[in-house]
Scaffold this motif. Sequence first.
Motif, PDB file in Angstrom:
ATOM      1  N   PHE A  37      13.552 -30.682 -17.609  1.00 12.85           N
ATOM      2  CA  PHE A  37      12.255 -30.963 -17.007  1.00 12.85           C
ATOM      3  C   PHE A  37      11.648 -29.657 -16.521  1.00 12.85           C
ATOM      4  N   ILE A  38      10.337 -29.544 -16.611  1.00 12.84           N
ATOM      5  CA  ILE A  38       9.617 -28.383 -16.101  1.00 12.84           C
ATOM      6  C   ILE A  38       8.540 -28.884 -15.153  1.00 12.84           C
ATOM      7  N   VAL A  39       8.514 -28.322 -13.943  1.00 15.60           N
ATOM      8  CA  VAL A  39       7.506 -28.682 -12.950  1.00 15.60           C
ATOM      9  C   VAL A  39       6.713 -27.434 -12.606  1.00 15.60           C
ATOM     10  N   ASN A  40       5.418 -27.488 -12.792  1.00 20.11           N
ATOM     11  CA  ASN A  40       4.508 -26.423 -12.371  1.00 20.11           C
ATOM     12  C   ASN A  40       3.143 -27.079 -12.161  1.00 20.11           C
ATOM     13  N   ASP A  41       2.074 -26.324 -12.277  1.00 14.43           N
ATOM     14  CA  ASP A  41       0.758 -26.909 -12.049  1.00 14.43           C
ATOM     15  C   ASP A  41       0.198 -27.645 -13.262  1.00 14.43           C
ATOM     16  N   ASP A  42       0.955 -27.694 -14.345  1.00 15.96           N
ATOM     17  CA  ASP A  42       0.548 -28.455 -15.524  1.00 15.96           C
ATOM     18  C   ASP A  42       0.964 -29.909 -15.345  1.00 15.96           C
ATOM     19  N   PRO A  43       0.413 -30.807 -16.142  1.00 19.17           N
ATOM     20  CA  PRO A  43       0.883 -32.200 -16.073  1.00 19.17           C
ATOM     21  C   PRO A  43       2.394 -32.271 -16.331  1.00 19.17           C
ATOM     22  N   PHE A  44       3.057 -33.188 -15.653  1.00 24.68           N
ATOM     23  CA  PHE A  44       4.494 -33.381 -15.819  1.00 24.68           C
ATOM     24  C   PHE A  44       4.720 -34.224 -17.068  1.00 24.68           C
ATOM     25  N   ILE A  45       5.667 -33.826 -17.896  1.00 25.65           N
ATOM     26  CA  ILE A  45       5.927 -34.545 -19.150  1.00 25.65           C
ATOM     27  C   ILE A  45       7.280 -35.244 -19.071  1.00 25.65           C
ATOM     28  N   GLN A  53      -0.314 -34.866 -11.569  1.00 24.67           N
ATOM     29  CA  GLN A  53      -0.102 -34.919 -10.139  1.00 24.67           C
ATOM     30  C   GLN A  53      -1.429 -35.223  -9.449  1.00 24.67           C
ATOM     31  N   GLY A  54      -1.390 -36.150  -8.509  1.00 32.37           N
ATOM     32  CA  GLY A  54      -2.597 -36.523  -7.781  1.00 32.37           C
ATOM     33  C   GLY A  54      -3.382 -37.656  -8.416  1.00 32.37           C
ATOM     34  N   LYS A  55      -2.968 -38.103  -9.595  1.00 33.17           N
ATOM     35  CA  LYS A  55      -3.640 -39.227 -10.257  1.00 33.17           C
ATOM     36  C   LYS A  55      -2.974 -40.531  -9.836  1.00 33.17           C
ATOM     37  N   LYS A  56      -3.740 -41.606  -9.834  1.00 29.21           N
ATOM     38  CA  LYS A  56      -3.188 -42.910  -9.463  1.00 29.21           C
ATOM     39  C   LYS A  56      -2.457 -43.539 -10.648  1.00 29.21           C
ATOM     40  N   LYS A 110      22.846 -30.205 -19.759  1.00 30.20           N
ATOM     41  CA  LYS A 110      23.086 -28.877 -20.320  1.00 30.20           C
ATOM     42  C   LYS A 110      21.881 -27.980 -20.103  1.00 30.20           C
ATOM     43  N   ASP A 111      20.695 -28.592 -20.134  1.00 30.72           N
ATOM     44  CA  ASP A 111      19.461 -27.839 -19.968  1.00 30.72           C
ATOM     45  C   ASP A 111      19.084 -27.801 -18.494  1.00 30.72           C
ATOM     46  N   PRO A 112      18.498 -26.690 -18.056  1.00 32.25           N
ATOM     47  CA  PRO A 112      18.118 -26.577 -16.643  1.00 32.25           C
ATOM     48  C   PRO A 112      16.872 -27.383 -16.307  1.00 32.25           C
ATOM     49  N   ILE A 113      16.636 -27.542 -15.040  1.00 39.04           N
ATOM     50  CA  ILE A 113      15.387 -28.071 -14.524  1.00 39.04           C
ATOM     51  C   ILE A 113      14.656 -26.851 -13.973  1.00 39.04           C
ATOM     52  N   ILE A 114      13.401 -26.680 -14.337  1.00 37.88           N
ATOM     53  CA  ILE A 114      12.637 -25.521 -13.869  1.00 37.88           C
ATOM     54  C   ILE A 114      11.530 -26.017 -12.959  1.00 37.88           C
ATOM     55  N   ILE A 115      11.577 -25.584 -11.704  1.00 40.57           N
ATOM     56  CA  ILE A 115      10.578 -25.971 -10.708  1.00 40.57           C
ATOM     57  C   ILE A 115       9.873 -24.704 -10.253  1.00 40.57           C
ATOM     58  N   TYR A 116       8.630 -24.542 -10.662  1.00 49.50           N
ATOM     59  CA  TYR A 116       7.846 -23.354 -10.315  1.00 49.50           C
ATOM     60  C   TYR A 116       8.665 -22.077 -10.495  1.00 49.50           C
ATOM     61  N   ASP A 117       9.162 -21.855 -11.691  1.00 48.02           N
ATOM     62  CA  ASP A 117       9.930 -20.671 -12.108  1.00 48.02           C
ATOM     63  C   ASP A 117      11.357 -20.615 -11.561  1.00 48.02           C
ATOM     64  N   MET A 154      11.833 -25.247   0.786  1.00 47.87           N
ATOM     65  CA  MET A 154      10.809 -24.241   0.510  1.00 47.87           C
ATOM     66  C   MET A 154       9.438 -24.886   0.570  1.00 47.87           C
ATOM     67  N   GLU A 155       8.486 -24.150   1.090  1.00 48.27           N
ATOM     68  CA  GLU A 155       7.095 -24.586   1.065  1.00 48.27           C
ATOM     69  C   GLU A 155       6.262 -23.444   0.537  1.00 48.27           C
ATOM     70  N   PHE A 156       5.364 -23.749  -0.359  1.00 47.60           N
ATOM     71  CA  PHE A 156       4.456 -22.722  -0.845  1.00 47.60           C
ATOM     72  C   PHE A 156       3.149 -23.386  -1.238  1.00 47.60           C
ATOM     73  N   ILE A 157       2.161 -22.547  -1.516  1.00 45.84           N
ATOM     74  CA  ILE A 157       0.834 -23.052  -1.857  1.00 45.84           C
ATOM     75  C   ILE A 157       0.610 -22.920  -3.352  1.00 45.84           C
ATOM     76  N   SER A 158       0.307 -24.034  -3.971  1.00 51.24           N
ATOM     77  CA  SER A 158      -0.075 -24.070  -5.384  1.00 51.24           C
ATOM     78  C   SER A 158      -1.589 -23.906  -5.446  1.00 51.24           C
ATOM     79  N   LYS A 159      -2.071 -23.119  -6.387  1.00 49.63           N
ATOM     80  CA  LYS A 159      -3.520 -22.923  -6.533  1.00 49.63           C
ATOM     81  C   LYS A 159      -4.218 -24.237  -6.854  1.00 49.63           C
ATOM     82  N   LYS A 160      -3.524 -25.107  -7.541  1.00 53.87           N
ATOM     83  CA  LYS A 160      -4.133 -26.350  -8.006  1.00 53.87           C
ATOM     84  C   LYS A 160      -3.924 -27.529  -7.050  1.00 53.87           C
ATOM     85  N   PHE A 161      -2.750 -27.599  -6.407  1.00 55.07           N
ATOM     86  CA  PHE A 161      -2.414 -28.790  -5.628  1.00 55.07           C
ATOM     87  C   PHE A 161      -2.221 -28.552  -4.135  1.00 55.07           C
TER      88      PHE A 161
END
Length: 191
Positions: A37-45, A53-56, A110-117, A154-161
């Motif tokens: 899984f990859i989590v960033n400011d793109d839609p989650f797949i 993110q942010g959609k109902k 076997k594959d990693p999960i990537i959350i904001y790099d 961790m807390e950080f600011i996403s440009k999008k969310f």
Amino acid sequence: MFLKSKIGLLKKVLFLCLFLIMGSFAATLNAAEKAKFIVNDDPFIFRNQKFIQGKKYTPQELQEKVGKAYEVADKAKLIEVIYSDEGLVFSLDRQNYFCGLEFFMMKDDKDPIIIYDLKIQLSDTYESIQKKIKALKITYNLYEQEGTNPIIDMEFISKKFGKVNVAIVCSQYEKQQVLLAAVLYMDIIHE
């Protein structure tokens, strides 16, 4: 004639080199993107479906898109749609806004999960995750209490969310391996 054949051979060699370079570049990109899984400011797949993110989404809509969930849990402030086979939980707030995810580390991952790099692998521990976070220059807090699982928060600011909270829970035993990682988009949550 000799010069003509040399130029033709040179063109073929250059084309072959270009083809090999492009193939090598594509293989590198494919390896870099290989993650469970990859989590960033793109839609989650998930299961080839995009979730924004942010959609109902109602729990029923989620299940119509990707299949029946193991369970839908009604928590105090969130509704959780649980896909236990993949170790994934969608979090919806009380107004059904998609506001978070939880990833459980599975024995066969076997594959990693990537959350904001931040790349989280099955073999990671409390200590190795801290090193990775420091290398990424992310500010974080540690929560350790005797008899409980240590947590990296961790807390950080996403440009999008806006404000994003990432909590990584580790085992309290032996190597303190990562058990789960949770992502909450704090500015999306509606009371």
